[in-house]
Design an enzyme around this catalytic site. Structure first.
Site, PDB file in Angstrom:
ATOM      1  N   PHE A 280       1.028  -1.499   0.010  1.00 36.81           N
ATOM      2  CA  PHE A 280       0.122   0.082  -0.017  1.00 36.81           C
ATOM      3  C   PHE A 280       0.742   1.193   0.017  1.00 36.81           C
ATOM      4  O   PHE A 280       0.672   2.010  -0.701  1.00 36.81           O
ATOM      5  CB  PHE A 280      -0.978   0.003   1.381  1.00 36.81           C
ATOM      6  CG  PHE A 280      -1.936   1.085   1.165  1.00 36.81           C
ATOM      7  CD1 PHE A 280      -3.157   0.801   0.626  1.00 36.81           C
ATOM      8  CD2 PHE A 280      -1.657   2.345   1.754  1.00 36.81           C
ATOM      9  CE1 PHE A 280      -4.093   1.882   0.391  1.00 36.81           C
ATOM     10  CE2 PHE A 280      -2.696   3.331   1.718  1.00 36.81           C
ATOM     11  CZ  PHE A 280      -3.748   3.232   1.123  1.00 36.81           C
ATOM     12  N   PHE A 281       1.965   1.172   0.720  1.00 37.41           N
ATOM     13  CA  PHE A 281       2.925   2.343   0.770  1.00 37.41           C
ATOM     14  C   PHE A 281       4.055   1.611   0.151  1.00 37.41           C
ATOM     15  O   PHE A 281       4.398   0.431   0.067  1.00 37.41           O
ATOM     16  CB  PHE A 281       3.211   2.915   2.205  1.00 37.41           C
ATOM     17  CG  PHE A 281       2.060   3.633   2.627  1.00 37.41           C
ATOM     18  CD1 PHE A 281       1.325   4.645   2.041  1.00 37.41           C
ATOM     19  CD2 PHE A 281       1.516   2.971   4.087  1.00 37.41           C
ATOM     20  CE1 PHE A 281       0.496   5.447   2.530  1.00 37.41           C
ATOM     21  CE2 PHE A 281       0.310   3.931   4.473  1.00 37.41           C
ATOM     22  CZ  PHE A 281      -0.181   4.953   3.621  1.00 37.41           C
TER      23      PHE A 281
ATOM     24  N   GLU B  44     -13.419  14.206   0.699  1.00 42.40           N
ATOM     25  CA  GLU B  44     -12.971  13.726   1.785  1.00 42.40           C
ATOM     26  C   GLU B  44     -14.016  14.144   2.751  1.00 42.40           C
ATOM     27  O   GLU B  44     -14.330  13.425   4.083  1.00 42.40           O
ATOM     28  CB  GLU B  44     -11.574  13.801   2.302  1.00 42.40           C
ATOM     29  CG  GLU B  44     -10.631  13.033   1.480  1.00 42.40           C
ATOM     30  CD  GLU B  44     -10.753  11.563   1.711  1.00 42.40           C
ATOM     31  OE1 GLU B  44     -11.289  11.190   2.730  1.00 42.40           O
ATOM     32  OE2 GLU B  44     -10.143  10.852   0.898  1.00 42.40           O
TER      33      GLU B  44
ATOM     34  N   PRO C   8      10.489  15.926   5.946  1.00 42.62           N
ATOM     35  CA  PRO C   8      11.240  15.675   4.590  1.00 42.62           C
ATOM     36  C   PRO C   8      12.581  15.076   4.730  1.00 42.62           C
ATOM     37  O   PRO C   8      13.050  14.427   3.603  1.00 42.62           O
ATOM     38  CB  PRO C   8      11.630  17.138   4.300  1.00 42.62           C
ATOM     39  CG  PRO C   8      11.700  17.901   5.771  1.00 42.62           C
ATOM     40  CD  PRO C   8      10.639  17.247   6.219  1.00 42.62           C
ATOM     41  N   GLY C   9      13.074  14.575   5.708  1.00 36.94           N
ATOM     42  CA  GLY C   9      14.327  13.890   5.771  1.00 36.94           C
ATOM     43  C   GLY C   9      13.989  12.467   5.596  1.00 36.94           C
ATOM     44  O   GLY C   9      15.091  11.767   5.179  1.00 36.94           O
TER      45      GLY C   9
ATOM     46  N   GLU D 215       5.589  12.266   1.275  1.00 32.39           N
ATOM     47  CA  GLU D 215       4.018  13.048   1.454  1.00 32.39           C
ATOM     48  C   GLU D 215       4.322  14.249   1.294  1.00 32.39           C
ATOM     49  O   GLU D 215       5.216  14.864   1.896  1.00 32.39           O
ATOM     50  CB  GLU D 215       3.572  12.370   2.763  1.00 32.39           C
ATOM     51  CG  GLU D 215       2.914  11.108   2.689  1.00 32.39           C
ATOM     52  CD  GLU D 215       2.159  10.646   3.918  1.00 32.39           C
ATOM     53  OE1 GLU D 215       1.119  10.231   3.682  1.00 32.39           O
ATOM     54  OE2 GLU D 215       2.529  10.908   5.011  1.00 32.39           O
TER      55      GLU D 215
ATOM     56  N   GLU E 144     -12.859   0.902   2.697  1.00 31.02           N
ATOM     57  CA  GLU E 144     -11.752   1.183   3.118  1.00 31.02           C
ATOM     58  C   GLU E 144     -11.397   0.854   4.435  1.00 31.02           C
ATOM     59  O   GLU E 144     -10.465   1.091   5.006  1.00 31.02           O
ATOM     60  CB  GLU E 144     -11.076   2.528   2.698  1.00 31.02           C
ATOM     61  CG  GLU E 144     -11.266   2.792   1.168  1.00 31.02           C
ATOM     62  CD  GLU E 144     -10.598   4.062   0.778  1.00 31.02           C
ATOM     63  OE1 GLU E 144     -10.189   5.090   1.819  1.00 31.02           O
ATOM     64  OE2 GLU E 144     -10.818   4.488  -0.266  1.00 31.02           O
TER      65      GLU E 144
ATOM     66  N   GLU F 273     -12.855   1.788   7.268  1.00 28.73           N
ATOM     67  CA  GLU F 273     -12.759   3.303   8.102  1.00 28.73           C
ATOM     68  C   GLU F 273     -13.874   3.375   8.915  1.00 28.73           C
ATOM     69  O   GLU F 273     -14.915   2.708   8.866  1.00 28.73           O
ATOM     70  CB  GLU F 273     -12.857   4.241   6.848  1.00 28.73           C
ATOM     71  CG  GLU F 273     -11.900   4.827   6.004  1.00 28.73           C
ATOM     72  CD  GLU F 273     -11.845   5.963   5.348  1.00 28.73           C
ATOM     73  OE1 GLU F 273     -10.775   6.533   4.825  1.00 28.73           O
ATOM     74  OE2 GLU F 273     -12.995   6.103   5.083  1.00 28.73           O
TER      75      GLU F 273
END
Length: 375
Positions: free
Chosen positions: A193-194, A278, A300-301, A305, A329, A331
């Site tokens: 998914f990721f 959403e 950001p390191g 996203e 999903e 949820e």
């Protein structure tokens, strides 16, 4: 190798080059037709259908001179979508030719209007090229079927890359940008998914020299739209509560967190449209207006996203609370209405631990009076 006939999106030459992994120099390209068929949009989708039609001919691209490796890469890419390589008889310059083409699986998609390649390319070309690049990086690590199962998220990640490319560049004080680094290799050691993306790269140091080759990795998410609903007349906000994997993985005592409404920006969707969608899905809200709060990276390191954070002006009567979310999903979302002062008190006492919500509440506190006067 026999000639290959393409009737759909692989007629887009940048996509074909991405899949074979090189320029098309030395490949003979010409037009041909498959008698008895037509090409139409799959309604609501980003690809075409090829359908039987007497007296018609599906006009496509014939490629000759592809290597065994080219065809192997094409076969891997097409099998991601369930296509099979078959033999067909084509018509070209009044003559019939026996060639190969990738034939789609049976589907229940409804046919739309005639498929025009230039229309598809204007909307989807760049995104699909980026998605194809990731697909081919999985070759040798995942089966086409495994990649097909996660293609929706691959396409979503690709759409985020396109949004980034379309932005006006925002550079730091040093002015450094993409021209100041060199990517030597990239891979996806994990993707579901990721995904986790690894790179070997060099970048220019602040003294002007290039650093040695370094290994870096990033969690690959997508662009997301986040919205804090606010009723300026009643001076109240709507927050949502749901189970979150991040706090659980960290060992937090409270995996259920208060958040703004949020969701991934789907391919072909604007962040603003995502925020409104959403709000409807998670809280049943029809937002009156959106005000941009901040655009940026949460971490950001190590994280790709990118957050589009908005304030959503809305009517929030007592009946606005509900349990919502999409069952498809899994949820399970509970909404909470509260006066803005109560939300700010929870922020001050550490009861709100989701940073984008904290940022949105601070922005709202600073702009509260002008929003109330405007209402």
């Amino acid at each position: 190798m026999p000639a290959l006939f393409f009737y759909g999106t692989l007629r887009h030459l940048p996509l074909l080059e991405t899949v074979v992994g090189h320029s098309l120099d030395g490949i003979a390209l010409s037009e041909a037709g498959l008698p008895g068929y037509e090409i139409r949009w799959a309604k609501g989708q980003a690809f075409p259908l090829i359908l039987p039609k007497d007296g018609s001919s599906a006009i496509g691209l014939l490629a000759e001179g592809l290597s065994d490796e080219d065809v192997a890469r094409l076969d891997y890419y097409e099998r991601v979508f369930g296509y099979d390589l078959i033999w067909v008889d084509l018509e070209q310059d009044g003559q019939m030719r026996r060639v190969q083409m990738f034939w789609p699986p049976e589907s229940s998609y409804e046919a739309g209007p005639e498929f025009i390649l230039s229309d598809w390319a204007a909307t989807w070309g760049t995104t699909n090229c980026a998605a194809a690049k990731e697909v081919l990086l999985h070759r040798g690590q995942k089966t086409p079927e495994e990649v097909g199962a996660i293609y929706r998220m691959i396409h979503t990640r690709a759409a985020a890359q396109v949004l980034a490319q379309q932005e006006t560049p925002v550079l730091g004080p040093s002015g450094r940008g993409l021209a100041d680094l060199e990517v030597l290799s990239e891979s996806y050691p994990y993707a579901n998914f990721f995904a986790l993306k690894e790179m070997q790269l060099r970048y220019r140091r602040f003294d002007g020299s290039m650093c040695p080759v370094v290994d870096r990795a990033a969690f690959m998410g997508s662009d997301a739209a986040l919205v804090l609903p606010y009723d300026p007349v009643r001076d109240r906000v709507l927050l949502i509560e749901q189970f979150r994997m991040g706090p659980l993985a960290r060992g937090d005592h409270g995996p259920w967190q208060l958040e703004p409404i949020a969701g991934r920006v789907d391919p072909g969707e604007t962040p603003e449209a995502c925020a409104r969608r959403e709000a409807a899905e998670e809280a049943g809200l029809d937002l009156k207006a959106l005000k941009e709060i901040h655009l940026g990276y949460p971490s950001p390191g190590c994280d790709s996203e990118f957050f589009h954070i908005y304030l959503g002006l809305a009517d929030l009567p007592d009946a606005a609370t509900q349990i919502g979310g999409l069952a498809s999903e899994q949820e399970d979302i509970k909404t909470h209405l509260m006066p803005l002062d109560r939300a700010l008190e929870m922020l001050d006492t550490g009861q709100i631990r989701v940073t984008p919500l904290a940022l949105a509440l601070h922005w709202l506190a600073r702009n509260r009076e002008s929003l109330r006067r405007g209402a």
